[in-house]
Design a protein around this motif. Sequence first.
Motif, mmCIF file in Angstrom:
data_model
loop_
_atom_site.group_PDB
_atom_site.id
_atom_site.type_symbol
_atom_site.label_atom_id
_atom_site.label_comp_id
_atom_site.label_asym_id
_atom_site.label_seq_id
_atom_site.Cartn_x
_atom_site.Cartn_y
_atom_site.Cartn_z
ATOM 1 N N MET A 134 16.220 -0.789 4.082
ATOM 2 C CA MET A 134 16.184 0.105 2.849
ATOM 3 C C MET A 134 14.864 0.118 2.025
ATOM 4 O O MET A 134 14.430 0.781 1.270
ATOM 5 C CB MET A 134 17.362 -0.625 1.922
ATOM 6 N N GLN A 135 13.939 -0.650 2.649
ATOM 7 C CA GLN A 135 12.480 -0.578 2.379
ATOM 8 C C GLN A 135 11.676 0.503 3.215
ATOM 9 O O GLN A 135 10.711 0.443 2.876
ATOM 10 C CB GLN A 135 11.987 -1.934 2.791
ATOM 11 N N GLY A 136 12.590 1.122 4.212
ATOM 12 C CA GLY A 136 11.693 2.179 4.946
ATOM 13 C C GLY A 136 10.558 1.497 5.818
ATOM 14 O O GLY A 136 10.845 0.372 6.401
ATOM 15 N N MET A 137 9.772 2.400 6.259
ATOM 16 C CA MET A 137 8.391 2.047 7.017
ATOM 17 C C MET A 137 7.658 0.834 6.607
ATOM 18 O O MET A 137 7.532 -0.088 7.549
ATOM 19 C CB MET A 137 7.659 3.169 7.278
ATOM 20 N N LYS A 138 7.659 0.562 5.439
ATOM 21 C CA LYS A 138 7.054 -0.561 5.182
ATOM 22 C C LYS A 138 7.774 -1.844 5.456
ATOM 23 O O LYS A 138 7.167 -2.907 5.779
ATOM 24 C CB LYS A 138 6.871 -0.760 3.576
ATOM 25 N N GLY A 139 8.989 -1.792 5.376
ATOM 26 C CA GLY A 139 9.749 -2.951 5.709
ATOM 27 C C GLY A 139 9.781 -3.266 7.373
ATOM 28 O O GLY A 139 9.695 -4.385 7.934
ATOM 29 N N LEU A 140 9.812 -1.901 7.977
ATOM 30 C CA LEU A 140 9.741 -2.245 9.320
ATOM 31 C C LEU A 140 8.422 -2.777 9.885
ATOM 32 O O LEU A 140 8.586 -3.619 10.786
ATOM 33 C CB LEU A 140 9.900 -0.821 10.007
ATOM 34 N N ILE A 141 7.261 -2.492 9.187
ATOM 35 C CA ILE A 141 6.178 -2.962 9.594
ATOM 36 C C ILE A 141 5.720 -4.350 9.246
ATOM 37 O O ILE A 141 5.512 -5.278 9.871
ATOM 38 C CB ILE A 141 4.851 -1.967 8.858
ATOM 39 N N ALA A 142 6.282 -4.747 8.146
ATOM 40 C CA ALA A 142 6.451 -6.092 7.475
ATOM 41 C C ALA A 142 6.947 -7.122 8.238
ATOM 42 O O ALA A 142 6.319 -8.211 8.689
ATOM 43 C CB ALA A 142 6.771 -5.954 6.198
ATOM 44 N N ILE A 143 8.290 -6.720 8.912
ATOM 45 C CA ILE A 143 8.914 -7.744 9.695
ATOM 46 C C ILE A 143 8.314 -7.955 10.897
ATOM 47 O O ILE A 143 8.379 -9.162 11.572
ATOM 48 C CB ILE A 143 10.422 -7.247 10.016
ATOM 49 N N ASN A 144 7.672 -6.819 11.597
ATOM 50 C CA ASN A 144 7.056 -6.804 12.664
ATOM 51 C C ASN A 144 5.742 -7.760 12.709
ATOM 52 O O ASN A 144 5.381 -8.466 13.777
ATOM 53 C CB ASN A 144 6.560 -5.522 13.479
ATOM 54 N N ILE A 145 5.085 -7.665 11.866
ATOM 55 C CA ILE A 145 3.851 -8.325 11.587
ATOM 56 C C ILE A 145 3.999 -9.813 11.602
ATOM 57 O O ILE A 145 3.189 -10.703 12.107
ATOM 58 C CB ILE A 145 2.875 -7.916 10.253
#
Length: 348
Positions: A134-145
Amino acid sequence: MHAKITGIFQIAAVYVGTVVGAGFATGREIAEFFTQYGLFGLFGIVLAGLVFVWMGTKIMLIALKIKAASYQELNRHLFGKRWGILVNGLFFIMLLGVSAVMLSGAGAVFEEHLHIPKVWGVILTSLLALLILMQGMKGLIAINIVVVPLMIFFSFLLLWNGIKQPHFLEDALRMPATGISWGSTFSPILYSAFNLALAAAVLVPTAAEIKDVNVIKGGGIAGGIALTAILVSGHLALSTLPDVLGYSIPSAELMKQGSSVLYYIFLLVVYGEIFTSLVGNTFGLERQLRTIVKAKSLLIYVSLLAVAYLIGQFEYGALLSFLYPLFGYVSTVFLVLLFRSSQAFEGE
């Protein structure tokens, strides 16, 4: 300069995080495609790594040039409207099938190593995935970092545990009893094609968000090199484990033998990689469905995870062994057509 380095790192992290999923992080995928073939498996990893660097970068550059926001737009451009619909349909089935493998893999971590019923692991994973999605692309990048650097560190720690084994070199350089076979020859192509086809669902929107050609090139190359390094270290470490295909999560078994203190931390990292792939795949699926179904993102995400849960009721190892090679053959067609289309695209 700092912004470019950050962008390269973000792309590389998302690339690695999407590919390094349930089968990769648990070691099952590496064992299935490479380790069982001994020394030929190591040669195969080098070939797969070259494909990751080259074609992963190519996907993002073409997507940026045609201003594609999703992988189905890229497929329509590469394969035409009629064939693009067919390819997108196949991708959808593949992404959904792999999401099911991710959920099943998450359940396997809870059941096989924490002795918690699989269903609770799946439910918890689904709820956490919804929060990130639900955070969109920002959530995807954050978890991978967060997860990807940990996975790289532990993959080399796993290799160090393998190096300490008395017959490490003998195991690592072992020639398979079957010699050169169909499996050892085509596994690198099947593996890289399959993972690139899946990664396209996340690489395309990532390229659309970053927009900088040099950052995209750097991120694609860095991500491909990181994937190759993790593959090599995982393969060499797993070479020391007898009956490697007898475990659902062979990498965790190896870590357990090498360091009981780090074992539970490693389990958390494995779970994190399964989680990042699940989130990436579901994100790509939602992007595709949103163009067809007029529904809120939350409803689409819940529906996708529910279907993945039903498919994921099959045993994790059996599911991976059946679906991944099958999807590999389908994805090889995609890779060949992508190469041909990209050559024509560059010649325009």
